[in-house]
Motif scaffolding. Sequence first.
Motif, PDB file in Angstrom:
ATOM      1  N   ASN A 199       0.910  -1.268   0.022  1.00  0.00           N
ATOM      2  CA  ASN A 199      -0.073  -0.011   0.101  1.00  0.00           C
ATOM      3  C   ASN A 199       0.999   1.204  -0.143  1.00  0.00           C
ATOM      4  O   ASN A 199       0.322   2.278  -0.600  1.00  0.00           O
ATOM      5  CB  ASN A 199      -1.072  -0.021   1.277  1.00  0.00           C
ATOM      6  N   PHE A 200       1.995   1.350   0.599  1.00  0.00           N
ATOM      7  CA  PHE A 200       2.985   2.467   0.651  1.00  0.00           C
ATOM      8  C   PHE A 200       2.082   3.709   1.319  1.00  0.00           C
ATOM      9  O   PHE A 200       2.121   4.705   0.409  1.00  0.00           O
ATOM     10  CB  PHE A 200       3.410   2.805  -0.781  1.00  0.00           C
ATOM     11  N   CYS A 201       1.279   3.478   2.204  1.00  0.00           N
ATOM     12  CA  CYS A 201       1.125   4.786   3.010  1.00  0.00           C
ATOM     13  C   CYS A 201       2.203   5.536   3.218  1.00  0.00           C
ATOM     14  O   CYS A 201       3.169   5.095   3.470  1.00  0.00           O
ATOM     15  CB  CYS A 201       0.166   4.378   4.348  1.00  0.00           C
ATOM     16  N   SER A 202       2.085   6.915   2.990  1.00  0.00           N
ATOM     17  CA  SER A 202       3.379   7.808   2.900  1.00  0.00           C
ATOM     18  C   SER A 202       4.224   8.100   3.952  1.00  0.00           C
ATOM     19  O   SER A 202       5.181   8.221   3.915  1.00  0.00           O
ATOM     20  CB  SER A 202       3.058   8.961   2.225  1.00  0.00           C
ATOM     21  N   TYR A 203       3.520   7.584   5.307  1.00  0.00           N
ATOM     22  CA  TYR A 203       4.265   7.500   6.582  1.00  0.00           C
ATOM     23  C   TYR A 203       4.661   6.250   7.170  1.00  0.00           C
ATOM     24  O   TYR A 203       5.663   6.170   7.943  1.00  0.00           O
ATOM     25  CB  TYR A 203       3.178   7.935   7.552  1.00  0.00           C
ATOM     26  N   CYS A 204       4.470   5.317   6.361  1.00  0.00           N
ATOM     27  CA  CYS A 204       4.619   4.157   6.740  1.00  0.00           C
ATOM     28  C   CYS A 204       6.090   3.299   6.090  1.00  0.00           C
ATOM     29  O   CYS A 204       6.244   3.071   4.926  1.00  0.00           O
ATOM     30  CB  CYS A 204       3.658   3.010   6.700  1.00  0.00           C
ATOM     31  N   ILE A 205       6.795   2.608   7.210  1.00  0.00           N
ATOM     32  CA  ILE A 205       8.022   2.063   6.733  1.00  0.00           C
ATOM     33  C   ILE A 205       7.716   0.463   6.257  1.00  0.00           C
ATOM     34  O   ILE A 205       8.707  -0.384   5.802  1.00  0.00           O
ATOM     35  CB  ILE A 205       8.969   2.327   7.881  1.00  0.00           C
ATOM     36  N   VAL A 206       6.574  -0.183   6.884  1.00  0.00           N
ATOM     37  CA  VAL A 206       6.269  -1.440   6.712  1.00  0.00           C
ATOM     38  C   VAL A 206       6.688  -2.093   5.247  1.00  0.00           C
ATOM     39  O   VAL A 206       7.262  -3.143   5.108  1.00  0.00           O
ATOM     40  CB  VAL A 206       4.873  -1.801   7.136  1.00  0.00           C
ATOM     41  N   PRO A 207       6.201  -1.576   4.167  1.00  0.00           N
ATOM     42  CA  PRO A 207       6.683  -2.020   2.876  1.00  0.00           C
ATOM     43  C   PRO A 207       7.924  -2.119   2.583  1.00  0.00           C
ATOM     44  O   PRO A 207       8.206  -2.922   1.677  1.00  0.00           O
ATOM     45  CB  PRO A 207       5.766  -0.910   1.964  1.00  0.00           C
ATOM     46  N   GLY A 240      -2.156 -10.481   9.030  1.00  0.00           N
ATOM     47  CA  GLY A 240      -1.585  -9.795   7.749  1.00  0.00           C
ATOM     48  C   GLY A 240      -1.626  -8.205   7.765  1.00  0.00           C
ATOM     49  O   GLY A 240      -2.590  -7.891   8.574  1.00  0.00           O
ATOM     50  N   GLN A 241      -0.745  -7.522   7.074  1.00  0.00           N
ATOM     51  CA  GLN A 241      -0.845  -6.076   7.163  1.00  0.00           C
ATOM     52  C   GLN A 241      -2.351  -5.597   6.383  1.00  0.00           C
ATOM     53  O   GLN A 241      -2.579  -4.274   6.960  1.00  0.00           O
ATOM     54  CB  GLN A 241       0.369  -5.481   6.497  1.00  0.00           C
ATOM     55  N   ASN A 242      -2.486  -6.286   5.677  1.00  0.00           N
ATOM     56  CA  ASN A 242      -3.884  -5.791   4.986  1.00  0.00           C
ATOM     57  C   ASN A 242      -4.787  -7.005   4.617  1.00  0.00           C
ATOM     58  O   ASN A 242      -4.676  -7.544   3.315  1.00  0.00           O
ATOM     59  CB  ASN A 242      -3.608  -4.969   3.857  1.00  0.00           C
ATOM     60  N   ASN A 316      -1.686   8.976   1.309  1.00  0.00           N
ATOM     61  CA  ASN A 316      -1.891   7.848   0.233  1.00  0.00           C
ATOM     62  C   ASN A 316      -2.943   6.672   0.757  1.00  0.00           C
ATOM     63  O   ASN A 316      -2.581   5.654   0.506  1.00  0.00           O
ATOM     64  CB  ASN A 316      -0.756   7.514  -0.176  1.00  0.00           C
ATOM     65  N   ARG A 317      -3.795   7.202   1.456  1.00  0.00           N
ATOM     66  CA  ARG A 317      -4.658   5.946   1.996  1.00  0.00           C
ATOM     67  C   ARG A 317      -5.856   5.618   1.104  1.00  0.00           C
ATOM     68  O   ARG A 317      -6.597   4.635   1.132  1.00  0.00           O
ATOM     69  CB  ARG A 317      -5.284   6.644   3.461  1.00  0.00           C
ATOM     70  N   ARG A 318      -6.120   6.466   0.173  1.00  0.00           N
ATOM     71  CA  ARG A 318      -7.237   6.052  -0.823  1.00  0.00           C
ATOM     72  C   ARG A 318      -8.403   5.877  -0.404  1.00  0.00           C
ATOM     73  O   ARG A 318      -9.334   4.926  -0.971  1.00  0.00           O
ATOM     74  CB  ARG A 318      -6.633   4.731  -1.882  1.00  0.00           C
TER      75      ARG A 318
HETATM   76 FE1  SF4 Z   1      -0.227   1.343   5.108  1.00  0.00          FE
HETATM   77 FE2  SF4 Z   1      -0.481  -0.508   6.933  1.00  0.00          FE
HETATM   78 FE3  SF4 Z   1       0.780  -0.913   4.595  1.00  0.00          FE
HETATM   79 FE4  SF4 Z   1       1.849   0.678   6.488  1.00  0.00          FE
HETATM   80  S1  SF4 Z   1       1.441  -1.564   6.794  1.00  0.00           S
HETATM   81  S2  SF4 Z   1       1.822   0.846   4.285  1.00  0.00           S
HETATM   82  S3  SF4 Z   1      -0.249   1.719   7.437  1.00  0.00           S
HETATM   83  S4  SF4 Z   1      -1.130  -0.601   4.941  1.00  0.00           S
END
Ligand code: SF4
Length: 477
Positions: A199-207, A240-242, A316-318
């Motif tokens: 998803n690449f939410c613009s604040y998030c390091i997870v991806p 899962g993350q999503n 970038n939450r869409r």
């Molecule tokens: Fe967005 Fe969650 Fe993926 Fe982070 S882990 S980019 S918050 S959907």
Amino acid sequence: MIQNSQQITEKMNSAEETKRQLAFMERAGDYVEKLAKELGRRPTCCVTTFGCQMNARDSEKLSGILEKVGYELTDDEDADFVIYNTCTVRDNANQRVYGRLGHLNSLKKKNPHKKIALCGCMMQEPSVIEKIKKSYRFVDLIFGTHNIYKFAELLTAMFESDSMIIDIWQDTDQIVEDLPVERKYPFKSGINIMFGCNNFCSYCIVPYVRGRERSRNPKDIIKEIEALVADGVVEIMLLGQNVNSYGKNLEEPMTFAQLLREVEKIEGLERIRFMTSHPKDLSDELIQVMKESKKICRHLHLPLQSGSTRILEKMNRRYTKEQYLALAEKIRREIPDIAITTDIIVGFPGETPEDVDETIDVVKRVQYDNAFTFIYSKRTGTPAAAMEQVPEETVKEGFDRLLKVVQDTARERVELLQGQTLEALVEGVNEQDDSLLTGRLSNNTIVHFKGEKELIGKIIPVYLKECHGFYYLGELV
Ligand code: SF4
Ligand code: 5AD
């Protein structure tokens, strides 16, 4: 020594890789046995988890392997082997790791056999590795999120080397099944259904640290749950993350709702939870499956992040504020007894007090049963890190304002259950008062009540007597 074994193992299939790792477990076991002879006792190990449910599940996998190779598990960091499974979603998690490493070093000076390992999301950041190589030379083993299934092999390498072993991969397609797992609770378990996030939410390091989205084969998931149920598990949490985009990249694509229908059929399984749902992908089919289900818990975690459409776009939450509100309203209409919880970030770049007002408005309208509120943390490499940051004072003011509304609305929601008798899964003895047991309702609310330890792991009716904000004091009926 720095090694990178990514190329060798990526060519193997899952079954071959499992076999290979089992062989390494034997080899590591020989070293542990040798150590046991030297020490005159079984060596101990401690797995410390930072962060989310995914990390908690990964730690159960690490524990399973450590137990298999001969270590005795303990919660004490004075152990002969300590591993930190780290998180990097916000900077304070990183700071806690650095803080605690100093203490580990002093313990290591007293125990010459002690080994220290670091793994998890934080290790996927090159700047972290540089810092550890420079300032924390006493660490013996470092690996990341993509090669955790190779833990037995890495342990062996650690025993065979005098210097720091570092093995970090950039990404992987590999999902390795059937490795040992040591569960924290005998009666409930997390199960990974997918890894990574697209998803690449613009604040998030997870991806960046967990890689691209990969779904596990439904047959493997069902097989794992069936085995868990045969072993006494009554409640599962699909992780899962999503989760709402589960199955899109499978050879035979399937939806998350379809997977839930299959999981529901497993006999002996009593409760199904899942985490996390992205609002943009939550389908009517899923709402329908939840509504009809006898096993899916009455709880949905639906991260809002912000109630301002302007900020949501920058994140970038869409989805827009209105789309989120319409979705929440539809869920409440279809499943009236559901609890909705959320995550909210305050202080995202460019956020004004008016944007916080919009978020507060959503909180009041949705009436969350609980909300986790976070102060925005700048993560290097994410798009938001390059945007203009909000002054600390403004962030704090917005955070305090939001927190008050969140607490008030959550209390109002939780109070609605007062006087009802509902089923709770008894999870353990209360941490503060050992005459009490702690149980969890289907909607995730916690209840404490007097009862015998034999009830742990059972689902029983409890009368909800007194609401204390987020939890209840109850009575057995
Ligand atoms: Fe967005 Fe969650 Fe993926 Fe982070 S882990 S980019 S918050 S959907
Ligand atoms: N700063 C603050 N909170 C964050 N989260 C994710 N990234 C950040 C960040 N950079 C929060 C989101 C997510 C939860 C797991 O952590 O709210 O839903």
